[in-house]
Design an enzyme around this catalytic site. Structure first.
Site, PDB file in Angstrom:
ATOM      1  N   HIS A  96       0.660  -1.102  -0.047  1.00 55.66           N
ATOM      2  CA  HIS A  96       0.024  -0.140  -0.162  1.00 55.66           C
ATOM      3  C   HIS A  96       0.871   1.105  -0.150  1.00 55.66           C
ATOM      4  CE1 HIS A  96      -3.896  -1.957   0.832  1.00 55.66           C
ATOM      5  NE2 HIS A  96      -3.111  -2.750   1.134  1.00 55.66           N
ATOM      6  N   ASP A 144       3.455   9.473  -1.011  1.00 56.91           N
ATOM      7  CA  ASP A 144       2.170   8.535  -0.398  1.00 56.91           C
ATOM      8  C   ASP A 144       1.998   7.435  -1.663  1.00 56.91           C
ATOM      9  OD1 ASP A 144      -0.130   8.225   1.014  1.00 56.91           O
ATOM     10  OD2 ASP A 144      -0.805  10.303   1.042  1.00 56.91           O
TER      11      ASP A 144
HETATM   12  P1  ADQ Z   1      -3.043   6.418   4.782  1.00 56.22           P
HETATM   13  O1  ADQ Z   1      -1.506   6.811   4.994  1.00 56.22           O
HETATM   14  O2  ADQ Z   1      -3.963   5.961   5.823  1.00 56.22           O
HETATM   15  O3  ADQ Z   1      -3.110   4.902   4.095  1.00 56.22           O
HETATM   16  P2  ADQ Z   1      -4.944   7.731   2.789  1.00 56.22           P
HETATM   17  O4  ADQ Z   1      -4.789   6.579   1.680  1.00 56.22           O
HETATM   18  O5  ADQ Z   1      -5.172   9.075   2.521  1.00 56.22           O
HETATM   19  O6  ADQ Z   1      -3.812   7.509   3.685  1.00 56.22           O
HETATM   20  O7  ADQ Z   1      -6.256   6.960   3.770  1.00 56.22           O
HETATM   21  C1  ADQ Z   1      -6.756   7.583   4.869  1.00 56.22           C
HETATM   22  C2  ADQ Z   1      -8.000   6.943   5.047  1.00 56.22           C
HETATM   23  O8  ADQ Z   1      -8.567   7.538   6.593  1.00 56.22           O
HETATM   24  C3  ADQ Z   1      -9.077   7.634   4.504  1.00 56.22           C
HETATM   25  O9  ADQ Z   1     -10.256   6.738   3.807  1.00 56.22           O
HETATM   26  C4  ADQ Z   1      -9.727   8.675   5.087  1.00 56.22           C
HETATM   27  O10 ADQ Z   1     -11.175   9.043   4.862  1.00 56.22           O
HETATM   28  C5  ADQ Z   1      -9.738   8.170   6.276  1.00 56.22           C
HETATM   29  N1  ADQ Z   1      -9.380   9.584   7.561  1.00 56.22           N
HETATM   30  C6  ADQ Z   1      -8.284  10.448   7.727  1.00 56.22           C
HETATM   31  N2  ADQ Z   1      -8.582  11.172   8.409  1.00 56.22           N
HETATM   32  C7  ADQ Z   1      -9.629  10.687   9.129  1.00 56.22           C
HETATM   33  C8  ADQ Z   1     -10.338  11.333  10.094  1.00 56.22           C
HETATM   34  N3  ADQ Z   1     -10.171  12.201  10.873  1.00 56.22           N
HETATM   35  N4  ADQ Z   1     -11.768  10.805  10.465  1.00 56.22           N
HETATM   36  C9  ADQ Z   1     -11.967   9.630   9.818  1.00 56.22           C
HETATM   37  N5  ADQ Z   1     -11.310   9.176   8.611  1.00 56.22           N
HETATM   38  C10 ADQ Z   1     -10.309   9.785   8.501  1.00 56.22           C
HETATM   39  C11 ADQ Z   1      -2.434   4.066   3.315  1.00 56.22           C
HETATM   40  C12 ADQ Z   1      -1.207   4.646   2.503  1.00 56.22           C
HETATM   41  C13 ADQ Z   1      -1.751   5.471   1.339  1.00 56.22           C
HETATM   42  C14 ADQ Z   1      -2.825   4.464   0.553  1.00 56.22           C
HETATM   43  C15 ADQ Z   1      -3.634   3.793   1.530  1.00 56.22           C
HETATM   44  C16 ADQ Z   1      -4.560   2.607   0.674  1.00 56.22           C
HETATM   45  O11 ADQ Z   1      -0.284   5.306   3.243  1.00 56.22           O
HETATM   46  O12 ADQ Z   1      -0.884   6.005   0.478  1.00 56.22           O
HETATM   47  O13 ADQ Z   1      -3.765   5.303  -0.557  1.00 56.22           O
HETATM   48  O14 ADQ Z   1      -3.055   3.086   2.542  1.00 56.22           O
HETATM   49  O15 ADQ Z   1      -3.954   1.832   0.194  1.00 56.22           O
END
Ligand code: ADQ
Length: 484
Positions: A158, A357
């Site tokens: 990921h 990311d």
């Molecule tokens: P993350 O680094 O966690 O994921 P991201 O892909 O943006 O980053 O996913 C974050 C998730 O958490 C989103 O679904 C978002 O809605 C949720 N989220 C963030 N802040 C929140 C809050 N305050 N309250 C509730 N929900 C919140 C890792 C990798 C990424 C990759 C994903 C999936 O680092 O690059 O895209 O896995 O593979």
């Protein structure tokens, strides 16, 4: 078609997965349809004697079973906090400077993977397809192979793959590469990641590209391809009319990120500050809402970033704020998903600025939640995997504060026609490549890859090591062209 077996550090709660909106929905649906098993850490930190446990606790959800194991405190410290989050996470995000190589976490990281493999082995059936997720579990496939498992095993990473020179800095890079070579299919987020991994396998462990595009390394042949992770679009579109956020008198620029040093949060705050400095007409009219829930708080680098952000937001609010206007609203908490969707929808700009990311689901969620008649504008870092796909966003370099300040101005001034055109193109891409398509395409590739490639399983781990060394020696004598 056999069962699906998933392994990841944490398992989804299958009773709630349909509310998650991300890949958990598609994985949970596939598990329910095909039947299957999901193995992971229970989230509990148990006793020293739990290190001997390879009998998981089971919970059944219809056709699907979730199996979990606890970690002991020292396993949690070395496997999870240590090797996964203080070595692999920073290095894979190009932060060699904060990786804790010297701490000796690797051995226990490997042992936890061996324990999970031992737990899974007796539960497997001959026609299962096995799908391992993420950096916590890189050696798992190799450990299953060592136990004699011949099923197709796929791995999805990921997070990004760093350039070969950075990967080579990991003292155990060869062991990790051997672990990767045990899979039939490695799925990565982007084409850049695929290129980086192939470069590393060639430069670091003398891997070779075969005529059919597969890679030969450590006496095995595997496929490596990009499968950009996606969202369940309808979870963001359908819920929109149900919750109407309080109408704001100011125009909102929104950031939603786990509080992580990879997400470019200080750069985002500085760009907003520069924007206010450069364009005073916007004073009192715009607001940056940054929602940043805490994660991995026991890791020092995370405490540091929290402190930096609190200082920065205080300084910017102190400098520009008025009695009736606070420019930065900084929320250090998790937010219920339904409220998050509302906030996405009511923000004129989605401001996504990671320094590195894997994908960034927030960028996709923001687009999906917009009102197509009056959509907001996505500003997206070129270093998020999502930028390879979401080209109609305003793409920025998060290290260039001036460029980001100007992108904010451009986004806020953008006319309705251009906003609609950009949004339509972005949304149709996100819809076409949703989370169900992602899940299907990975599993189809895994199943066809392993059909077309008879497994070359080494007879024993020591035999594998002997052959790998032989191959390395031969390559030293006759170095190959880098790209064949
Ligand atoms: P993350 O680094 O966690 O994921 P991201 O892909 O943006 O980053 O996913 C974050 C998730 O958490 C989103 O679904 C978002 O809605 C949720 N989220 C963030 N802040 C929140 C809050 N305050 N309250 C509730 N929900 C919140 C890792 C990798 C990424 C990759 C994903 C999936 O680092 O690059 O895209 O896995 O593979």
């Amino acid at each position: 078609m056999g069962r699906l077996v998933l392994i990841s550090n944490r398992v989804a709660d299958l009773s709630k997965a349909s509310q998650a909106g991300g890949m958990a929905v598609a994985l949970a649906d596939t598990l329910r349809t095909r039947g299957g098993l999901w193995l992971g850490w229970s989230g509990k930190i148990g006793e020293r004697r739990d290190e001997q446990r390879s009998d998981p606790d089971f919970t059944k959800f219809g056709n699907a079973t979730v199996a979990t194991l606890p970690l002991s405190a020292r396993e949690h410290e070395a496997y999870y906090i240590g090797y996964s989050n203080n070595v692999l996470w920073p290095v894979f995000h190009d932060r060699l400077d904060i990786a804790q190589f010297e701490a000796g976490y690797y051995q226990r990281y490997l042992e936890v993977n061996k324990r999970f493999a031992r737990a899974l082995h007796p539960l497997l059936r001959p026609d299962d397809s096995i799908w391992v997720h993420d950096y916590h579990m890189i050696p798992l496939g190799m450990e299953l192979r060592a136990l004699g498992v011949t099923n197709p095993i796929g791995f999805f990473l990921h997070i990004p793959v760093p350039p070969a020179q950075t990967f080579l800095a990991i003292p155990e890079h060869r062991e990790l590469a051997r672990g990767l070579a045990a899979y039939d299919l490695i799925g990565l987020q982007t084409k850049v990641d695929v290129g980086n991994l192939i470069d590393y396998l060639q430069d670091g462990v003398f891997g070779r590209i075969l005529q059919d595009g597969r890679i030969r390394a450590f006496d095995r042949e595997l496929s490596i391809a990009a499968f950009p992770v996606a969202i369940d679009v309808d979870a963001f579109v359908d819920s929109r009319p149900k919750h109407t956020a309080k109408k704001l008198s100011t125009t909102r620029i929104l950031g939603v990120d786990r509080l992580d040093y990879t997400k470019g949060l200080p750069q985002k705050f500085r760009a907003f500050s520069r924007f206010l400095e450069k364009y005073p007409d916007y004073h009192g009219k715009v607001l940056l809402s940054q929602i940043a829930p805490p994660t991995r708080e026991t890791v020092t680098a995370y405490a540091d970033i929290r402190h930096e952000l609190e200082t920065l937001s205080g300084r910017i609010n102190g400098r520009f704020g008025e009695l009736d206007w606070v420019p930065i609203q900084y929320i250090h908490r998790s937010t219920p998903r339904k409220l998050l969707v509302d906030v996405y929808r009511n923000s004129r700009v989605g401001f996504v600025t990671p320094l590195r990311d894997g994908m960034n689901l927030v960028a996709k969620e923001y687009v999906a939640a917009q009102d197509p008649d009056d959509p907001g504008v996505l500003i997206l870092s070129r270093f998020a995997g999502a930028a390879e796909q979401l080209q109609e966003a305003l793409i920025v370099n998060p290290y260039d504060i001036e460029e980001m300040a100007d992108a904010l101005k451009k986004a806020l001034d953008m006319d309705l026609t251009e906003r609609r055109e950009r949004h339509e193109a972005l949304l149709s891409d996100i819809r076409r490549n949703d989370t169900y398509a992602w899940c299907r395409s990975f599993l189809d590739s895994l199943e066809s890859t392993s059909r077309s490639a008879p497994l070359a399983i080494p007879t024993s781990p020591s035999e594998a090591a002997r052959r790998a060394l032989q191959e390395i020696e031969m390559a030293r004598v006759a170095p190959r062209a880098r790209h064949q």
